[in-house]
Design a protein around this motif. Structure first.
Motif, PDB file in Angstrom:
ATOM      1  N   GLN A  60       6.417  -0.230   4.404  1.00 46.56           N
ATOM      2  CA  GLN A  60       5.270   0.220   3.623  1.00 46.56           C
ATOM      3  C   GLN A  60       5.497   1.599   3.016  1.00 46.56           C
ATOM      4  N   THR A  61       6.368   2.394   3.634  1.00 48.78           N
ATOM      5  CA  THR A  61       6.663   3.728   3.114  1.00 48.78           C
ATOM      6  C   THR A  61       7.147   3.666   1.671  1.00 48.78           C
ATOM      7  N   CYS A  62       7.994   2.691   1.373  1.00 43.85           N
ATOM      8  CA  CYS A  62       8.557   2.579   0.029  1.00 43.85           C
ATOM      9  C   CYS A  62       7.953   1.445  -0.797  1.00 43.85           C
ATOM     10  N   HIS A  63       7.507   0.385  -0.119  1.00 46.21           N
ATOM     11  CA  HIS A  63       7.067  -0.810  -0.838  1.00 46.21           C
ATOM     12  C   HIS A  63       5.555  -0.985  -0.876  1.00 46.21           C
ATOM     13  N   GLY A  64       4.818  -0.033  -0.339  1.00 45.85           N
ATOM     14  CA  GLY A  64       3.368  -0.119  -0.391  1.00 45.85           C
ATOM     15  C   GLY A  64       2.807  -1.149   0.572  1.00 45.85           C
ATOM     16  N   SER A  65       1.607  -1.599   0.297  1.00 43.58           N
ATOM     17  CA  SER A  65       0.902  -2.508   1.195  1.00 43.58           C
ATOM     18  C   SER A  65       1.615  -3.850   1.330  1.00 43.58           C
ATOM     19  N   THR A  66       1.597  -4.379   2.552  1.00 43.79           N
ATOM     20  CA  THR A  66       2.131  -5.721   2.789  1.00 43.79           C
ATOM     21  C   THR A  66       1.001  -6.729   2.986  1.00 43.79           C
ATOM     22  N   THR A  67      -0.239  -6.271   2.838  1.00 43.28           N
ATOM     23  CA  THR A  67      -1.392  -7.156   3.007  1.00 43.28           C
ATOM     24  C   THR A  67      -2.273  -7.239   1.765  1.00 43.28           C
ATOM     25  N   ASP A  68      -2.136  -6.277   0.859  1.00 47.61           N
ATOM     26  CA  ASP A  68      -2.962  -6.241  -0.351  1.00 47.61           C
ATOM     27  C   ASP A  68      -2.044  -6.128  -1.566  1.00 47.61           C
ATOM     28  N   SER A  69      -1.959  -7.181  -2.342  1.00 45.14           N
ATOM     29  CA  SER A  69      -1.040  -7.193  -3.484  1.00 45.14           C
ATOM     30  C   SER A  69      -1.372  -6.122  -4.514  1.00 45.14           C
ATOM     31  N   ALA A  70      -2.649  -5.733  -4.595  1.00 47.36           N
ATOM     32  CA  ALA A  70      -3.049  -4.714  -5.565  1.00 47.36           C
ATOM     33  C   ALA A  70      -2.509  -3.337  -5.197  1.00 47.36           C
ATOM     34  N   LEU A  71      -2.179  -3.143  -3.928  1.00 45.12           N
ATOM     35  CA  LEU A  71      -1.678  -1.850  -3.466  1.00 45.12           C
ATOM     36  C   LEU A  71      -0.194  -1.913  -3.111  1.00 45.12           C
ATOM     37  N   ALA A  72       0.457  -2.989  -3.498  1.00 42.87           N
ATOM     38  CA  ALA A  72       1.867  -3.175  -3.156  1.00 42.87           C
ATOM     39  C   ALA A  72       2.780  -2.547  -4.210  1.00 42.87           C
ATOM     40  N   GLY A  73       4.026  -2.377  -3.856  1.00 44.05           N
ATOM     41  CA  GLY A  73       5.019  -1.820  -4.779  1.00 44.05           C
ATOM     42  C   GLY A  73       5.472  -0.444  -4.367  1.00 44.05           C
ATOM     43  N   VAL A  78       8.848  -2.038  -6.023  1.00 41.72           N
ATOM     44  CA  VAL A  78       9.269  -3.395  -5.652  1.00 41.72           C
ATOM     45  C   VAL A  78       8.252  -3.922  -4.648  1.00 41.72           C
ATOM     46  N   SER A  79       7.444  -4.863  -5.068  1.00 43.36           N
ATOM     47  CA  SER A  79       6.377  -5.395  -4.224  1.00 43.36           C
ATOM     48  C   SER A  79       6.879  -6.535  -3.348  1.00 43.36           C
ATOM     49  N   CYS A  80       6.448  -6.550  -2.094  1.00 42.85           N
ATOM     50  CA  CYS A  80       6.784  -7.662  -1.201  1.00 42.85           C
ATOM     51  C   CYS A  80       6.195  -8.972  -1.726  1.00 42.85           C
ATOM     52  N   PHE A  81       5.105  -8.866  -2.491  1.00 53.72           N
ATOM     53  CA  PHE A  81       4.429 -10.057  -3.001  1.00 53.72           C
ATOM     54  C   PHE A  81       5.200 -10.714  -4.145  1.00 53.72           C
ATOM     55  N   THR A  82       6.246 -10.051  -4.633  1.00 51.84           N
ATOM     56  CA  THR A  82       7.077 -10.678  -5.660  1.00 51.84           C
ATOM     57  C   THR A  82       7.698 -11.959  -5.125  1.00 51.84           C
ATOM     58  N   CYS A  83       8.121 -11.922  -3.867  1.00 53.23           N
ATOM     59  CA  CYS A  83       8.681 -13.118  -3.220  1.00 53.23           C
ATOM     60  C   CYS A  83       7.661 -13.773  -2.294  1.00 53.23           C
ATOM     61  N   HIS A  84       7.017 -12.945  -1.472  1.00 55.50           N
ATOM     62  CA  HIS A  84       6.030 -13.463  -0.517  1.00 55.50           C
ATOM     63  C   HIS A  84       4.672 -13.545  -1.218  1.00 55.50           C
ATOM     64  N   THR A  85       4.520 -14.524  -2.066  1.00 56.94           N
ATOM     65  CA  THR A  85       3.317 -14.601  -2.902  1.00 56.94           C
ATOM     66  C   THR A  85       2.039 -14.767  -2.091  1.00 56.94           C
ATOM     67  N   GLY A  86       2.150 -15.348  -0.899  1.00 54.05           N
ATOM     68  CA  GLY A  86       0.970 -15.524  -0.065  1.00 54.05           C
ATOM     69  C   GLY A  86       0.836 -14.468   1.009  1.00 54.05           C
ATOM     70  N   GLY A  87       1.683 -13.447   0.961  1.00 55.88           N
ATOM     71  CA  GLY A  87       1.672 -12.412   1.989  1.00 55.88           C
ATOM     72  C   GLY A  87       2.871 -12.558   2.907  1.00 55.88           C
ATOM     73  N   VAL A  88       3.217 -11.485   3.606  1.00 62.42           N
ATOM     74  CA  VAL A  88       4.428 -11.494   4.420  1.00 62.42           C
ATOM     75  C   VAL A  88       4.215 -12.076   5.810  1.00 62.42           C
ATOM     76  N   ASN A  89       2.982 -12.160   6.258  1.00 68.36           N
ATOM     77  CA  ASN A  89       2.704 -12.657   7.599  1.00 68.36           C
ATOM     78  C   ASN A  89       2.330 -14.137   7.559  1.00 68.36           C
ATOM     79  N   HIS A  90       2.266 -14.754   8.737  1.00 66.88           N
ATOM     80  CA  HIS A  90       1.827 -16.141   8.796  1.00 66.88           C
ATOM     81  C   HIS A  90       0.397 -16.245   8.265  1.00 66.88           C
ATOM     82  N   PRO A  91       0.055 -17.353   7.625  1.00 67.93           N
ATOM     83  CA  PRO A  91      -1.309 -17.497   7.097  1.00 67.93           C
ATOM     84  C   PRO A  91      -2.332 -17.653   8.213  1.00 67.93           C
ATOM     85  N   ALA A  92      -3.583 -17.491   7.864  1.00 69.25           N
ATOM     86  CA  ALA A  92      -4.671 -17.653   8.829  1.00 69.25           C
ATOM     87  C   ALA A  92      -4.633 -19.056   9.424  1.00 69.25           C
TER      88      ALA A  92
END
Length: 223
Positions: A60-73, A78-92
């Motif tokens: 998160q230090t360099c890539h921003g939020s891993t839970t909110d795509s609007a705050l990622a990058g 480089v946003s984690c959501f570019t590849c992990h479109t549904g988020g980096v963690n297991h879904p609900a």
């Protein structure tokens, strides 16, 4: 005037250097980062999951939020959501058998972010599913990294192993070579070097699952 331009250029260069140092310096503490090139190693896409699980805040230090795509990058852009479109963690709801159980039984994917196949689970939960960078599967599945009976049942349910994609055989072989940890053993010993398979005597079954001639049922007290 020349001095003003020189000072402005120097300040701009220093700002870029500080930005790079802020990302690289902090990331270097926990994850591999080539500061001169300003990037992770070439195989980082395949192995970065372990560092994320160990210290997600470093990502998160360099890539921003891993839970909110609007705050990622972040500062890396480089946003984690570019590849992990549904988020980096297991879904609900992932703890439900209809979620993680069904995914584990599917064929493993060449896509490193696809959460399918037992080998994908092993990346985080350990080679024998007894725990790795994530918790042990046996914390819930107390006897094995899959359900107890009716895992050996004959109905088309999530807890039936015969509907597991056979591409998962290498993972099954870890525990069930030559019928180990099973009351079902093969009738014969396969030739040396035989690749693990569901119906070739390398694990529990011989030529068929349904025919009594293809399996040998051992007493429940057998080792």
């Amino acid at each position: 005037m020349r001095n003003v331009k020189w000072m402005a250029g120097s300040c701009f260069a220093m700002a870029l250097a500080l930005l790079a140092w802020g990302c690289a310096g902090k990331a270097q503490k926990a994850v591999p980062f080539e500061e001169i090139k300003g990037q992770h190693p070439a195989n980082w896409i395949q192995v970065h999951y372990a560092s994320y699980i160990a210290t997600p805040e470093q990502c998160q230090t360099c890539h921003g939020s891993t839970t909110d795509s609007a705050l990622a990058g972040g500062i890396s852009k480089v946003s984690c959501f570019t590849c992990h479109t549904g988020g980096v963690n297991h879904p609900a709801g992932w703890a439900a058998p209809a979620q993680h159980g069904l995914a584990a039984k599917q064929a493993p994917s060449a896509n490193p972010i696809a959460m399918v196949g037992f080998s994908h689970c092993a990346k985080c939960h350990g080679a024998t599913y007894a725990g790795g960078v994530a918790n042990s599967c046996k914390a819930c599945h107390t006897k094995a990294p899959h359900p107890d009976k009716p895992w050996t049942g004959t109905t088309a349910t999530l807890t039936n192993h015969i509907f597991t994609d056979q591409a998962n055989v290498p993972e099954c072989f870890k525990c069930h070579a030559a019928g180990a940890n099973s009351t079902v053993h093969p009738l014969t010993t396969p030739p040396a070097g035989t690749a693990p398979g569901c119906l070739n005597d390398t694990m529990c079954h011989s030529t068929t699952i349904s025919s009594p001639a293809g399996i040998r049922i051992l007493p429940t007290t057998a080792p």
